[in-house]
Design a protein around this motif. Structure first.
Motif, PDB file in Angstrom:
ATOM      1  N   SER A  10       0.850  -1.191   0.000  1.00 58.47           N
ATOM      2  CA  SER A  10       0.000   0.000   0.000  1.00 58.47           C
ATOM      3  C   SER A  10       0.882   1.236   0.000  1.00 58.47           C
ATOM      4  CB  SER A  10      -0.889  -0.033   1.253  1.00 58.47           C
ATOM      5  OG  SER A  10      -1.768   1.054   1.255  1.00 58.47           O
ATOM      6  N   VAL A  11       0.590   2.161  -0.906  1.00 57.43           N
ATOM      7  CA  VAL A  11       1.334   3.417  -0.998  1.00 57.43           C
ATOM      8  C   VAL A  11       0.383   4.552  -0.642  1.00 57.43           C
ATOM      9  CG1 VAL A  11       2.561   5.003  -2.552  1.00 57.43           C
ATOM     10  CG2 VAL A  11       2.809   2.514  -2.839  1.00 57.43           C
ATOM     11  N   LEU A  12       0.860   5.458   0.185  1.00 55.18           N
ATOM     12  CA  LEU A  12       0.039   6.612   0.577  1.00 55.18           C
ATOM     13  C   LEU A  12       0.930   7.848   0.484  1.00 55.18           C
ATOM     14  CD1 LEU A  12      -2.758   7.293   1.699  1.00 55.18           C
ATOM     15  CD2 LEU A  12      -1.832   6.976   3.992  1.00 55.18           C
ATOM     16  N   SER A  13       0.553   8.803  -0.346  1.00 48.16           N
ATOM     17  CA  SER A  13       1.377  10.008  -0.493  1.00 48.16           C
ATOM     18  C   SER A  13       0.690  11.181   0.196  1.00 48.16           C
ATOM     19  CB  SER A  13       1.588  10.324  -1.977  1.00 48.16           C
ATOM     20  OG  SER A  13       2.249   9.245  -2.610  1.00 48.16           O
ATOM     21  N   THR A  14       1.509  12.044   0.794  1.00 51.82           N
ATOM     22  CA  THR A  14       0.956  13.237   1.436  1.00 51.82           C
ATOM     23  C   THR A  14       0.963  14.370   0.412  1.00 51.82           C
ATOM     24  OG1 THR A  14       1.941  12.494   3.518  1.00 51.82           O
ATOM     25  CG2 THR A  14       1.142  14.758   3.430  1.00 51.82           C
ATOM     26  N   LEU A  15      -0.207  14.764  -0.037  1.00 47.52           N
ATOM     27  CA  LEU A  15      -0.321  15.825  -1.042  1.00 47.52           C
ATOM     28  C   LEU A  15      -1.047  17.025  -0.427  1.00 47.52           C
ATOM     29  CD1 LEU A  15      -1.135  13.577  -4.142  1.00 47.52           C
ATOM     30  CD2 LEU A  15       1.072  14.390  -3.324  1.00 47.52           C
ATOM     31  N   THR A  16      -1.536  17.899  -1.264  1.00 50.37           N
ATOM     32  CA  THR A  16      -2.356  19.022  -0.778  1.00 50.37           C
ATOM     33  C   THR A  16      -3.464  19.236  -1.804  1.00 50.37           C
ATOM     34  OG1 THR A  16      -1.350  20.826  -2.011  1.00 50.37           O
ATOM     35  CG2 THR A  16      -0.250  20.190   0.036  1.00 50.37           C
ATOM     36  N   THR A  17      -4.419  20.068  -1.458  1.00 55.66           N
ATOM     37  CA  THR A  17      -5.522  20.321  -2.394  1.00 55.66           C
ATOM     38  C   THR A  17      -5.050  21.145  -3.596  1.00 55.66           C
ATOM     39  OG1 THR A  17      -6.190  22.238  -1.095  1.00 55.66           O
ATOM     40  CG2 THR A  17      -7.314  20.162  -0.632  1.00 55.66           C
ATOM     41  N   THR A  73      -6.340  22.696  -7.496  1.00 51.97           N
ATOM     42  CA  THR A  73      -6.562  24.137  -7.697  1.00 51.97           C
ATOM     43  C   THR A  73      -5.319  24.868  -8.173  1.00 51.97           C
ATOM     44  OG1 THR A  73      -5.913  24.674  -5.427  1.00 51.97           O
ATOM     45  CG2 THR A  73      -8.252  24.183  -5.804  1.00 51.97           C
ATOM     46  N   GLY A  74      -4.134  24.234  -8.091  1.00 56.81           N
ATOM     47  CA  GLY A  74      -2.893  24.989  -8.188  1.00 56.81           C
ATOM     48  C   GLY A  74      -2.786  25.880  -6.963  1.00 56.81           C
ATOM     49  N   SER A  75      -1.657  26.557  -6.787  1.00 59.18           N
ATOM     50  CA  SER A  75      -1.571  27.520  -5.691  1.00 59.18           C
ATOM     51  C   SER A  75      -0.469  28.528  -5.981  1.00 59.18           C
ATOM     52  CB  SER A  75      -1.313  26.819  -4.361  1.00 59.18           C
ATOM     53  OG  SER A  75      -1.475  27.755  -3.308  1.00 59.18           O
ATOM     54  N   ALA A  76      -0.877  29.805  -6.007  1.00 56.94           N
ATOM     55  CA  ALA A  76       0.094  30.872  -6.224  1.00 56.94           C
ATOM     56  C   ALA A  76       1.160  30.849  -5.132  1.00 56.94           C
ATOM     57  CB  ALA A  76      -0.620  32.223  -6.203  1.00 56.94           C
ATOM     58  N   PHE A  77       2.367  31.241  -5.485  1.00 61.31           N
ATOM     59  CA  PHE A  77       3.501  31.431  -4.566  1.00 61.31           C
ATOM     60  C   PHE A  77       4.110  30.141  -4.016  1.00 61.31           C
ATOM     61  CE2 PHE A  77       0.695  35.217  -4.184  1.00 61.31           C
ATOM     62  CZ  PHE A  77       1.501  36.100  -4.902  1.00 61.31           C
ATOM     63  N   VAL A  94       4.518  27.446  -6.481  1.00 60.99           N
ATOM     64  CA  VAL A  94       4.320  26.793  -7.782  1.00 60.99           C
ATOM     65  C   VAL A  94       5.112  25.490  -7.937  1.00 60.99           C
ATOM     66  CG1 VAL A  94       4.705  27.116 -10.276  1.00 60.99           C
ATOM     67  CG2 VAL A  94       3.479  28.849  -8.934  1.00 60.99           C
ATOM     68  N   PRO A  95       6.403  25.435  -7.552  1.00 63.25           N
ATOM     69  CA  PRO A  95       7.105  24.147  -7.698  1.00 63.25           C
ATOM     70  C   PRO A  95       6.453  23.039  -6.868  1.00 63.25           C
ATOM     71  CG  PRO A  95       8.676  25.923  -7.349  1.00 63.25           C
ATOM     72  CD  PRO A  95       7.318  26.493  -7.077  1.00 63.25           C
ATOM     73  N   SER A  96       6.013  23.355  -5.674  1.00 65.07           N
ATOM     74  CA  SER A  96       5.360  22.356  -4.830  1.00 65.07           C
ATOM     75  C   SER A  96       4.040  21.916  -5.453  1.00 65.07           C
ATOM     76  CB  SER A  96       5.112  22.924  -3.429  1.00 65.07           C
ATOM     77  OG  SER A  96       4.315  22.048  -2.673  1.00 65.07           O
ATOM     78  N   ALA A  97       3.251  22.876  -5.928  1.00 63.91           N
ATOM     79  CA  ALA A  97       1.964  22.526  -6.541  1.00 63.91           C
ATOM     80  C   ALA A  97       2.181  21.646  -7.770  1.00 63.91           C
ATOM     81  CB  ALA A  97       1.195  23.792  -6.905  1.00 63.91           C
ATOM     82  N   MET A  98       3.189  21.976  -8.571  1.00 60.94           N
ATOM     83  CA  MET A  98       3.478  21.178  -9.772  1.00 60.94           C
ATOM     84  C   MET A  98       3.915  19.766  -9.395  1.00 60.94           C
ATOM     85  SD  MET A  98       5.584  24.008 -11.995  1.00 60.94           S
ATOM     86  CE  MET A  98       6.033  22.902 -13.319  1.00 60.94           C
ATOM     87  N   ALA A  99       4.810  19.665  -8.429  1.00 58.76           N
ATOM     88  CA  ALA A  99       5.348  18.353  -8.062  1.00 58.76           C
ATOM     89  C   ALA A  99       4.280  17.491  -7.397  1.00 58.76           C
ATOM     90  CB  ALA A  99       6.545  18.533  -7.134  1.00 58.76           C
ATOM     91  N   LYS A 100       3.465  18.102  -6.565  1.00 60.26           N
ATOM     92  CA  LYS A 100       2.412  17.308  -5.904  1.00 60.26           C
ATOM     93  C   LYS A 100       1.347  16.877  -6.912  1.00 60.26           C
ATOM     94  CE  LYS A 100       3.292  18.663  -1.146  1.00 60.26           C
ATOM     95  NZ  LYS A 100       3.322  17.468  -0.308  1.00 60.26           N
ATOM     96  N   ALA A 101       1.086  17.716  -7.917  1.00 61.63           N
ATOM     97  CA  ALA A 101       0.152  17.305  -8.974  1.00 61.63           C
ATOM     98  C   ALA A 101       0.713  16.096  -9.727  1.00 61.63           C
ATOM     99  CB  ALA A 101      -0.104  18.459  -9.934  1.00 61.63           C
ATOM    100  N   ALA A 102       2.035  16.049  -9.885  1.00 63.62           N
ATOM    101  CA  ALA A 102       2.661  14.899 -10.547  1.00 63.62           C
ATOM    102  C   ALA A 102       2.476  13.633  -9.705  1.00 63.62           C
ATOM    103  CB  ALA A 102       4.147  15.173 -10.773  1.00 63.62           C
ATOM    104  N   VAL A 103       2.576  13.766  -8.403  1.00 62.83           N
ATOM    105  CA  VAL A 103       2.397  12.591  -7.539  1.00 62.83           C
ATOM    106  C   VAL A 103       0.926  12.152  -7.527  1.00 62.83           C
ATOM    107  CG1 VAL A 103       2.724  11.669  -5.204  1.00 62.83           C
ATOM    108  CG2 VAL A 103       4.413  13.253  -6.166  1.00 62.83           C
ATOM    109  N   HIS A 104       0.026  13.121  -7.655  1.00 66.25           N
ATOM    110  CA  HIS A 104      -1.403  12.800  -7.811  1.00 66.25           C
ATOM    111  C   HIS A 104      -1.594  11.968  -9.091  1.00 66.25           C
ATOM    112  CE1 HIS A 104      -5.731  13.437  -7.880  1.00 66.25           C
ATOM    113  NE2 HIS A 104      -5.680  14.206  -8.956  1.00 66.25           N
ATOM    114  N   ALA A 105      -0.914  12.356 -10.165  1.00 69.50           N
ATOM    115  CA  ALA A 105      -1.003  11.602 -11.426  1.00 69.50           C
ATOM    116  C   ALA A 105      -0.404  10.202 -11.251  1.00 69.50           C
ATOM    117  CB  ALA A 105      -0.275  12.354 -12.540  1.00 69.50           C
ATOM    118  N   MET A 106       0.702  10.113 -10.508  1.00 67.68           N
ATOM    119  CA  MET A 106       1.294   8.795 -10.237  1.00 67.68           C
ATOM    120  C   MET A 106       0.298   7.917  -9.479  1.00 67.68           C
ATOM    121  SD  MET A 106       4.671   7.797  -7.959  1.00 67.68           S
ATOM    122  CE  MET A 106       3.855   7.940  -6.355  1.00 67.68           C
TER     123      MET A 106
END
Ligand code: HXC
Length: 291
Positions: free
Chosen positions: A145-152, A156-160, A162-174
């Protein structure tokens, strides 16, 4: 033992890796996993911090928490450490991709190294750990079982940030992709998207100025009227890593008191800040990350 909703043996027989387990949310959750029967392995970059976290996590069951010094950005080190766990302790049953790197900044001011520091920890690190465990589960015919800690921000993306929002969106895709690819092996892949939960570094980062109208922890911006707690995060984590939900895979579950649905990306309020404010934020957040 703290008050609990679950049976004390809920995670009996589970061996769970928590990356970024020396601090913050990972450290907070570890104790609960141990209290519910799991053996935990904490990964991080700082030996002394991990030693302290492992001692804290194993208070209720001495010997149930271990730690290894690993930089998740380095695949060879991840793979070698995974080998050591498998050989010295036995196969993991679960992996929590919790290691993160983040700071708020105006995107125009980010250097390539800053972008790399954040995305390689969150995106590459989560892939490295998931891949190293997954290939061993598949080769050994074992479920996992894999569980990743992401954010909302994955929605939605999130200003300020951006690298974190992009990387976490990639883990959501994974998470969605591997849920399909690995279901036939009995491997589940899910993620959590917690809203603000007080931890030292995140709290300083989420409240970068003394301007009370901005920042991401104002409870009046959260429909539930409060922040989340480690206990609540631990409860959801334990449920998702237990055998109680074997049919649940490919999901990123928000636990944010309704915050995302009530407004845009977490830091949208910071658009009112000046360049001078941002300079002060940079100095404060750099000193926070060094402490
Ligand atoms: C601008 C910064 C900066 C800052 C570092 N940099 N901090 N730029 N503002 N505050 C730049 C540096 O100048 C450098 O670029 C580059 O980033 C790499 O910095 P290093 O310190 O060399 O990198 P490293 O040691 O890998 O540190 C990574 C880190 C650090 C992200 C900077 O803070 C860290 O390791 N943090 C780990 C813990 C963490 O961040 N947790 C976040 C989870 S909290 P140049 O070009 O100058 O060399 C969280 C809350 C979410 O995510 C809550 C959601 C509700």
């Amino acid at each position: 033992m703290t008050d609990t909703t679950f049976a004390p043996a809920l995670l009996s027989g589970k061996r769970i890796l928590i990356t970024g387990g020396g601090t913050g949310l990972g450290r907070g959750v570890a104790r609960h996993l141990v209290e519910h029967g799991a053996e935990v392995h904490l990964w991080g970059r700082r030996d002394a911090v991990l030693a302290e976290a492992a001692a804290e996590a194993s208070t209720s069951r001495p010997g149930a928490a271990h730690y290894q010094t690993v930089d998740v950005r380095d695949y060879d080190s991840v793979d070698a450490t995974m080998d050591r766990i498998w050989n010295d302790h036995g196969p993991l049953t679960g992996v929590i991709n919790n290691a993160a790197a983040n700071f708020i900044a105006q995107t125009k001011d980010l250097s390539p190294r800053a972008f790399q520091a954040i995305t390689s920890t969150v995106m590459n690190g989560s892939f490295h750990t998931t891949h190293a465990a997954g290939k061993r589960w598949i080769a050994g015919g074992l479920p996992g079982s894999v569980l990743s800690t992401l954010t909302t921000w994955v929605w939605t993306g999130s200003a300020f940030v951006v690298p974190s929002a992009m990387a976490k969106a990639a883990v959501h895709a994974m998470t969605m992709s591997l849920a399909v690819e690995w279901a036939k092996y009995g491997i589940r892949v899910n993620a959590l998207a917690p809203g603000p939960i007080p931890t030292d570094y995140a709290w300083e980062m989420l409240n970068p100025t003394d301007k009370s109208s901005v920042g991401a922890t104002q409870v009046d911006q959260i429909p539930a009227g409060r922040s989340g707690t480690i206990e609540e995060l631990a409860n959801l984590t334990m449920f998702l890593l237990s055998d109680a939900c074997d049919y649940l895979t490919g999901q990123t579950i928000a636990m944010d008191g309704g915050q995302m649905l009530a407004g845009p990306g977490t830091f949208a309020g910071l658009t009112s800040l000046t360049d001078a404010d941002w300079q002060q934020i940079k100095e404060t957040s750099k000193s926070a990350s060094e402490s």
